[in-house]
Design a protein around this motif. Structure first.
Motif, PDB file in Angstrom:
ATOM      1  N   TYR A   9      -4.267  -3.504  -2.240  1.00 43.20           N
ATOM      2  CA  TYR A   9      -4.410  -4.946  -2.053  1.00 43.20           C
ATOM      3  C   TYR A   9      -4.292  -5.711  -3.360  1.00 43.20           C
ATOM      4  O   TYR A   9      -3.780  -6.833  -3.396  1.00 43.20           O
ATOM      5  N   TYR A  10      -4.759  -5.124  -4.484  1.00 48.58           N
ATOM      6  CA  TYR A  10      -4.682  -5.852  -5.750  1.00 48.58           C
ATOM      7  C   TYR A  10      -3.267  -5.875  -6.311  1.00 48.58           C
ATOM      8  O   TYR A  10      -3.002  -6.533  -7.316  1.00 48.58           O
ATOM      9  N   ARG A  11      -2.330  -5.182  -5.649  1.00 48.96           N
ATOM     10  CA  ARG A  11      -0.916  -5.288  -6.008  1.00 48.96           C
ATOM     11  C   ARG A  11      -0.174  -6.168  -5.003  1.00 48.96           C
ATOM     12  O   ARG A  11       1.051  -6.248  -5.038  1.00 48.96           O
ATOM     13  N   GLY A  12      -0.902  -6.799  -4.103  1.00 46.89           N
ATOM     14  CA  GLY A  12      -0.271  -7.687  -3.136  1.00 46.89           C
ATOM     15  C   GLY A  12       0.233  -6.996  -1.893  1.00 46.89           C
ATOM     16  O   GLY A  12       0.900  -7.614  -1.060  1.00 46.89           O
ATOM     17  N   GLU A  13      -0.070  -5.689  -1.737  1.00 50.97           N
ATOM     18  CA  GLU A  13       0.364  -4.973  -0.536  1.00 50.97           C
ATOM     19  C   GLU A  13      -0.568  -5.279   0.630  1.00 50.97           C
ATOM     20  O   GLU A  13      -1.741  -5.592   0.456  1.00 50.97           O
ATOM     21  N   SER A  14      -0.041  -5.171   1.840  1.00 48.18           N
ATOM     22  CA  SER A  14      -0.832  -5.224   3.064  1.00 48.18           C
ATOM     23  C   SER A  14      -0.319  -4.126   3.981  1.00 48.18           C
ATOM     24  O   SER A  14       0.772  -3.572   3.762  1.00 48.18           O
ATOM     25  N   ALA A  15      -1.070  -3.828   5.018  1.00 44.63           N
ATOM     26  CA  ALA A  15      -0.606  -2.808   5.956  1.00 44.63           C
ATOM     27  C   ALA A  15       0.746  -3.201   6.551  1.00 44.63           C
ATOM     28  O   ALA A  15       1.623  -2.350   6.753  1.00 44.63           O
ATOM     29  N   ASP A  16       0.950  -4.486   6.807  1.00 40.27           N
ATOM     30  CA  ASP A  16       2.221  -4.943   7.394  1.00 40.27           C
ATOM     31  C   ASP A  16       3.384  -4.756   6.420  1.00 40.27           C
ATOM     32  O   ASP A  16       4.476  -4.326   6.826  1.00 40.27           O
ATOM     33  N   THR A  17       3.183  -5.078   5.139  1.00 37.61           N
ATOM     34  CA  THR A  17       4.288  -4.905   4.180  1.00 37.61           C
ATOM     35  C   THR A  17       4.582  -3.420   3.950  1.00 37.61           C
ATOM     36  O   THR A  17       5.736  -3.031   3.782  1.00 37.61           O
ATOM     37  N   VAL A  18       3.529  -2.589   3.956  1.00 32.60           N
ATOM     38  CA  VAL A  18       3.732  -1.144   3.810  1.00 32.60           C
ATOM     39  C   VAL A  18       4.510  -0.602   4.993  1.00 32.60           C
ATOM     40  O   VAL A  18       5.458   0.183   4.844  1.00 32.60           O
ATOM     41  N   LEU A  19       4.143  -1.025   6.197  1.00 23.79           N
ATOM     42  CA  LEU A  19       4.853  -0.589   7.403  1.00 23.79           C
ATOM     43  C   LEU A  19       6.329  -0.970   7.326  1.00 23.79           C
ATOM     44  O   LEU A  19       7.217  -0.149   7.621  1.00 23.79           O
TER      45      LEU A  19
ATOM     46  N   PRO B 202       9.848   1.709  -4.427  1.00 27.60           N
ATOM     47  CA  PRO B 202       8.940   1.509  -5.564  1.00 27.60           C
ATOM     48  C   PRO B 202       7.662   2.318  -5.358  1.00 27.60           C
ATOM     49  O   PRO B 202       7.344   2.725  -4.226  1.00 27.60           O
ATOM     50  N   HIS B 203       6.926   2.550  -6.457  1.00 28.21           N
ATOM     51  CA  HIS B 203       5.644   3.239  -6.281  1.00 28.21           C
ATOM     52  C   HIS B 203       4.724   2.355  -5.458  1.00 28.21           C
ATOM     53  O   HIS B 203       4.785   1.128  -5.512  1.00 28.21           O
ATOM     54  N   GLY B 204       3.877   2.986  -4.672  1.00 29.77           N
ATOM     55  CA  GLY B 204       2.971   2.251  -3.803  1.00 29.77           C
ATOM     56  C   GLY B 204       2.667   3.049  -2.553  1.00 29.77           C
ATOM     57  O   GLY B 204       3.102   4.195  -2.381  1.00 29.77           O
ATOM     58  N   ALA B 205       1.902   2.428  -1.653  1.00 33.91           N
ATOM     59  CA  ALA B 205       1.398   3.135  -0.477  1.00 33.91           C
ATOM     60  C   ALA B 205       2.513   3.564   0.473  1.00 33.91           C
ATOM     61  O   ALA B 205       2.406   4.610   1.123  1.00 33.91           O
TER      62      ALA B 205
ATOM     63  N   LYS C 122      -4.291   7.953  -8.295  1.00 28.03           N
ATOM     64  CA  LYS C 122      -4.401   7.752  -6.844  1.00 28.03           C
ATOM     65  C   LYS C 122      -3.001   7.834  -6.261  1.00 28.03           C
ATOM     66  O   LYS C 122      -2.074   7.197  -6.779  1.00 28.03           O
ATOM     67  N   LEU C 123      -2.850   8.572  -5.189  1.00 25.52           N
ATOM     68  CA  LEU C 123      -1.521   8.759  -4.625  1.00 25.52           C
ATOM     69  C   LEU C 123      -0.915   7.455  -4.132  1.00 25.52           C
ATOM     70  O   LEU C 123       0.300   7.260  -4.203  1.00 25.52           O
ATOM     71  N   ASP C 124      -1.748   6.541  -3.637  1.00 27.72           N
ATOM     72  CA  ASP C 124      -1.206   5.257  -3.178  1.00 27.72           C
ATOM     73  C   ASP C 124      -0.674   4.437  -4.348  1.00 27.72           C
ATOM     74  O   ASP C 124       0.289   3.681  -4.187  1.00 27.72           O
ATOM     75  N   LYS C 125      -1.282   4.556  -5.522  1.00 31.53           N
ATOM     76  CA  LYS C 125      -0.759   3.862  -6.704  1.00 31.53           C
ATOM     77  C   LYS C 125       0.502   4.539  -7.219  1.00 31.53           C
ATOM     78  O   LYS C 125       1.500   3.883  -7.528  1.00 31.53           O
ATOM     79  N   ALA C 126       0.439   5.857  -7.321  1.00 31.02           N
ATOM     80  CA  ALA C 126       1.557   6.604  -7.902  1.00 31.02           C
ATOM     81  C   ALA C 126       2.778   6.616  -6.991  1.00 31.02           C
ATOM     82  O   ALA C 126       3.906   6.770  -7.466  1.00 31.02           O
ATOM     83  N   GLY C 127       2.543   6.451  -5.707  1.00 30.52           N
ATOM     84  CA  GLY C 127       3.659   6.506  -4.764  1.00 30.52           C
ATOM     85  C   GLY C 127       3.920   7.905  -4.241  1.00 30.52           C
ATOM     86  O   GLY C 127       5.047   8.247  -3.916  1.00 30.52           O
ATOM     87  N   GLY C 128       2.852   8.718  -4.183  1.00 34.09           N
ATOM     88  CA  GLY C 128       2.993  10.014  -3.553  1.00 34.09           C
ATOM     89  C   GLY C 128       2.639  11.186  -4.436  1.00 34.09           C
ATOM     90  O   GLY C 128       2.520  11.075  -5.662  1.00 34.09           O
ATOM     91  N   LEU C 129       2.487  12.332  -3.793  1.00 30.48           N
ATOM     92  CA  LEU C 129       2.138  13.568  -4.476  1.00 30.48           C
ATOM     93  C   LEU C 129       3.208  13.984  -5.478  1.00 30.48           C
ATOM     94  O   LEU C 129       2.887  14.526  -6.544  1.00 30.48           O
TER      95      LEU C 129
END
Length: 326
Positions: free
Chosen positions: A50-60, A84-87, A246-253
């Motif tokens: 959320y502090y990067r401006g992401e939401s569940a809708d934008t991730v989807l 990009p890196h992210g959830a 955090k994997l959500d920050k890094a964009g994955g394992l």
């Protein structure tokens, strides 16, 4: 058969309350990506930063835009340039890892060339509150060896003192969540040292890490919001002794595992953290936690977890079962 990618949003209630410096949460929306290839199905979960401006809708939406690439055979390495890196990338990356493990019969820990997983110590979070409330929460969490305290700036010494009263034998780490920008951080760190605090997370706002240039802290400082992927490391050297992966920050394992090696080469210590997430989101993070000095993977304990989740007992979290992931 062509691989197919789908995604959906799932909502999970928070147990009690989860409060940090930025506010309280009553539920978390996670996004689950699924990749189907014949009879095989791989799953991955991401929680919006959320502090990067992401939401569940934008991730989807980001995940759904990769359907054609996945159908055409895009691999995990391709995601590093496609997304990009992210959830969103985390969820798709995890789904590909899971699918590969099922197709090959090789569990993820072996693919990463790690030792056989064992139960691992994880921190347990004490939400931000008045000192008295945090002391009560610390007493209630007395079975946990490592506590992580959410702080907010003013009054933090009283909060830590209260938690120490409530949990005199527990190990403590604290998370300022960027709230100490106007504080005398060196003085505060020296004051916290007598309470046997072992780590201070993100004392200053991301992007203002230069405020730490003259700080001589007796307690290691750990970058969280300031550290996302390997590209983040350059501005952290000399200011922080640890990073929180955090994997959500890094964009994955895939990226997180590379970040582990890059940080070690620079002499930095490692913490593995998580957003509020179910066990499906924690499962791949477990393998980064195995390589870290600190693990904070209690997300499923703070919410109503999905069925078939990971096992938590006492202070430890157990490795994920193959039926869940990996």
């Amino acid at each position: 058969m062509t691989r197919s990618l789908t995604a959906r949003i799932e909502r999970y209630p928070v147990r009690g309350s989860f409060v940090i410096a930025r506010g309280a949460k009553t539920h978390v929306d996670v996004v689950v990506a699924e990749i189907v290839d014949g009879a095989l199905r791989g799953r991955g979960e991401g929680t919006a930063i959320y502090y990067r401006g992401e939401s569940a809708d934008t991730v989807l939406a980001q995940i759904e835009r990769q359907a054609d690439a996945i159908a055409a055979g895009a691999a995990r390495a391709d995601l590093l340039t496609l997304m990009p890196h992210g959830a969103a990338r985390n969820a798709v990356d995890a789904a590909l890892w899971d699918l590969e493990a099922k197709a090959s019969g090789i569990p993820v820990w072996q693919a990463l060339d790690l030792p056989r997983p064992q139960p691992m110590l994880t921190a347990y979070t004490i939400s931000l509150g008045e000192p008295g409330a945090m002391e009560v929460a610390a007493r209630a969490a007395s079975g946990h060896e490592l506590l992580k305290l959410k702080l907010s700036g003013e009054g933090d010494l009283d909060r830590v003192a209260a938690v120490r009263r409530g949990a005199p034998d527990a190990r403590l780490i604290v998370d300022a969540n960027e709230a100490w920008g106007g504080q005398d951080i060196e003085r505060l760190a020296h004051a916290l040292d007598k309470y046997r605090v072992e780590l201070i997370e993100q004392p200053v706002p991301a992007g203002e890490d230069h405020l730490l240039d003259t700080v001589n802290s007796p307690i290691p400082l750990c970058a969280d919001e300031s550290c996302h992927d390997r590209a983040s490391l350059g501005t952290l050297i000399g200011r922080y002794r640890f990073i929180n992966i955090k994997l959500d920050k890094a964009g994955g394992l895939t990226e997180a595992h590379a970040l582990v090696h890059a940080a070690r080469l620079r002499g930095m210590g490692l913490m593995t953290g998580c957003m509020l997430s179910t066990s499906l989101g924690i499962a791949p993070a477990f393998y980064i936690g195995m390589q870290s000095q600190f693990a904070d993977l209690d997300g499923p304990l703070l919410i109503e977890d999905r069925d078939g989740g990971m096992r938590f007992q006492g202070s430890d979290v157990w490795p994920p079962e193959p039926a869940l992931w990996g």
